[in-house]
Design a protein around this motif. Structure first.
Motif, short mmCIF file in Angstrom:
data_model
loop_
_atom_site.label_atom_id
_atom_site.label_comp_id
_atom_site.label_asym_id
_atom_site.label_seq_id
_atom_site.Cartn_x
_atom_site.Cartn_y
_atom_site.Cartn_z
N PRO A 104 0.83 -1.21 0.00
CA PRO A 104 0.00 0.00 0.00
C PRO A 104 0.86 1.25 0.00
O PRO A 104 1.88 1.31 0.70
CB PRO A 104 -0.77 -0.08 1.33
CG PRO A 104 -0.60 -1.46 1.82
CD PRO A 104 0.63 -2.02 1.19
N THR A 179 -7.43 -0.17 -1.59
CA THR A 179 -6.70 -0.86 -0.52
C THR A 179 -7.56 -0.91 0.74
O THR A 179 -7.67 -1.96 1.40
CB THR A 179 -5.37 -0.13 -0.23
OG1 THR A 179 -4.62 -0.10 -1.44
CG2 THR A 179 -4.57 -0.83 0.84
N GLY A 183 -8.74 -4.48 0.06
CA GLY A 183 -7.57 -5.08 0.69
C GLY A 183 -7.81 -5.30 2.18
O GLY A 183 -7.65 -6.41 2.70
N SER A 184 -8.25 -4.25 2.86
CA SER A 184 -8.52 -4.34 4.30
C SER A 184 -9.91 -4.91 4.57
O SER A 184 -10.17 -5.39 5.69
CB SER A 184 -8.45 -2.96 4.95
OG SER A 184 -7.21 -2.37 4.75
O1 LIG Z 1 -3.29 -3.60 6.62
C1 LIG Z 1 -2.62 -3.41 5.62
O2 LIG Z 1 -1.88 -2.41 5.52
C2 LIG Z 1 -2.68 -4.35 4.45
C3 LIG Z 1 -3.17 -3.66 3.20
C4 LIG Z 1 -4.55 -4.18 2.98
C5 LIG Z 1 -4.67 -5.27 3.91
N1 LIG Z 1 -3.64 -5.38 4.67
#
Ligand SMILES: O=C(O)[C@@H]1CCC=N1
Ligand SMILES: NC(=O)C1=CN([C@@H]2O[C@H](COP(=O)(O)OP(=O)(O)OC[C@H]3O[C@@H](n4cnc5c(N)ncnc54)[C@H](OP(=O)(O)O)[C@@H]3O)[C@@H](O)[C@H]2O)C=CC1
Length: 289
Positions: A104, A179, A183-184
């Motif tokens: 990220p 993200t 992503g999260s």
């Molecule tokens: O927590 C994080 O920074 C990474 C990016 C998206 C999921 N996990």
């Protein structure tokens, strides 16, 4: 078909999720994969798939081997890794590689600068852990690729298509939001899952039953929403909430705790965190600090 020479710098959660998904979808066998990280040789998952996966502790050996190199380390390590690659690889070594990053906030411009290569060899990707069960989601941000990178890019897309839905290409600014959302996102749903099950446990249901039903309810709801793309979640919610019934009482309780506001905040602060990570990386000078 020649096998796809895939390399991962980093062998943690997000790489393991992808490897598990590729294996599940029967596509791992199309690759000749190498993983590099300090403990690569000790990790059982890579031993399990040793027919298709080699491990190393040398990021340099990995770059000499792979046509596609995916960076999957914590952002604080990436600058020193780029320095290490620059020390040992010449321009031609780097030119033949498609560099991909799932980190990220790590901008293409920053990779260009740190690796001393052109943006036409760089792709940013965001995906989530659900690739492990072929239910992932992924999207790319990139500039115009060099002609010689196109086959590697197609191969990359092909492999990710086997384990997730391609959501399209986005700008790097949008990738910060992606993200946060995708992503999260699984972590946010996990929190909801845990909390709902806890509510049922509070009301006397055995925990295993409560968790199993919460999980299945999440899957069922997700499938319903996916099966009718035009249906807004609010419409489905209204269909469930019988006037004067249980659901509207529960929804009211959620509204009094401002749960929707909390989720809007969660996505926006997570996206802002990705933006700040970019700024931190751009001014990052101390290796591994
Ligand atoms: O927590 C994080 O920074 C990474 C990016 C998206 C999921 N996990
Ligand atoms: N987890 C997720 O759901 C997602 C994560 N990401 C991003 O992906 C990146 C990795 O995340 P995740 O897999 O969860 O993290 P992990 O902590 O699980 O894995 C990080 C990996 O980096 C390796 N590593 C550390 N230093 C080096 C080095 N110098 N050279 C090579 N490898 C090194 C570690 O090695 P060792 O195991 O030997 O210690 C480890 O395998 C992060 O930037 C994260 O933000 C993006 C999307 C989703």
């Amino acid at each position: 078909m020649e096998s796809i020479k895939l390399g991962f710098i980093g062998g943690g959660n997000i790489v393991q999720a992808f490897i598990n998904g590729l294996h599940r979808s029967n596509q791992l066998k199309l690759t000749n994969t190498m993983i590099s990280c300090p403990n690569a040789n000790e990790k059982p998952i890579f031993k399990q798939y040793s027919e298709y996966i080699q491990t190393t502790t040398s990021n340099i050996d990995l770059c000499r081997f792979a046509d596609i190199v995916l960076f999957a380390v914590k952002s604080k390590f990436i600058k020193s890794i780029c320095n290490e690659l620059n020390e040992h690889l010449n321009h031609d070594d780097k030119k033949r590689i498609l560099f991909v990053s799932v980190i990220p906030g790590l901008k293409i411009l920053t990779i260009e600068k740190w690796l001393m290569i052109k943006n036409e060899n760089i792709v940013r990707i965001m995906y989530n852990v659900a690739v492990a069960t072929e239910n992932g989601c992924f999207c790319f941000a990139m500039s115009k690729l060099n002609e010689s990178m196109k086959q590697s890019y197609e191969n990359l897309k092909f492999l990710f298509n086997a384990v997730g839905q391609y959501a399209g290409n986005v700008t790097e600014d949008q990738l910060d939001v992606v993200t946060a959302l995708m992503g999260s996102g699984p972590a946010f749903f996990c929190l909801v899952c845990e909390a709902m099950a806890d509510g049922a446990v509070k009301m006397g249901l055995p925990r295993d039953l409560a968790l199993a039903m919460t999980k299945q309810t999440m899957v069922g709801c997700a499938n319903l929403l996916l099966s009718s793309k035009d249906k807004h979640p609010a419409q489905l919610r209204d269909e469930i909430a019988t006037p004067g019934g249980t659901t509207i009482y529960g929804l009211h309780a959620l509204e009094t705790k401002a749960v929707r506001g909390a989720f809007i905040d969660a996505i926006s602060v997570a996206a802002q965190r990705a933006q700040n990570m970019s700024k931190e990386l751009e001014t990052f000078e101390n290796d591994n600090s």
